[in-house]
Design a protein around this motif. Structure first.
Motif: not given
Length: 131
Positions: A101-108
Motif C-alpha cells: 500500500g505504501i509503495v503503490v500510494y507513493m508511486i501514484l
C-alpha cells in the motif's frame, strides 16, 4: 464573537443534536441508534468547525489535489486487495499489505504530481531563494 465562544457553541449544539437523535433512534433501533446518534453529533461539530475555519481564514480546498489523493487511495486499495486476494488473514499478510500500500500510494502520488511533501519542499526552496 471570540473563537472559544464559537467552539463552545459548536460543541453544545453537537450535544443537543446527540441528545435529540439518541432520544429518537434508541427506542427504534437500540444500540445502533446510539451509534448513529454519536456519529451524527460528531459530524455536526466537525462540519460546524470546518465551516467556521473556512469563513474565518478564507481557506480554499484544492479539489484537484483532493481528487488525486482519493484516486490514489482507491487504486492502492484495489491493487493491494488484488495482489493479496487469496491470502489468509495473518500478521504476515497485513505487513505485506501495508508495504504494498505504501509503495503503490507513493508511486501514484508521484505520477499524479500530488505529493504534499514535494510541494512543501518546493515552497520552502522558493522562500529561501527569495530571502
Amino acid at each position: 464573537m471570540n473563537r472559544v465562544k464559537v467552539y463552545n457553541m459548536a460543541v453544545i449544539n453537537g450535544a443537543v443534536v446527540g441528545v435529540i437523535t439518541n432520544f429518537i433512534l434508541i427506542p427504534i433501533v437500540g444500540i445502533y441508534g446510539a451509534i448513529v446518534a454519536t456519529i451524527l453529533s460528531e459530524l455536526f461539530v466537525t462540519i460546524t468547525r470546518v465551516y467556521a475555519f473556512i469563513r474565518e481564514k478564507h481557506f480554499k480546498f484544492n479539489i484537484v489535489m483532493i481528487m488525486k489523493c482519493v484516486l490514489s487511495g482507491l487504486m492502492m486499495y484495489l491493487i493491494t486487495t488484488w495482489i493479496t486476494l487469496g491470502w489468509s488473514a495473518s500478521i504476515k499478510t497485513t505487513t505485506v499489505q501495508v508495504i504494498i500500500g505504501i509503495v503503490v500510494y507513493m508511486i501514484l502520488m508521484a505520477i499524479f504530481k500530488a505529493n504534499p511533501i514535494f510541494e512543501l519542499i518546493k515552497s520552502r526552496g522558493k522562500s529561501i531563494r527569495l530571502k
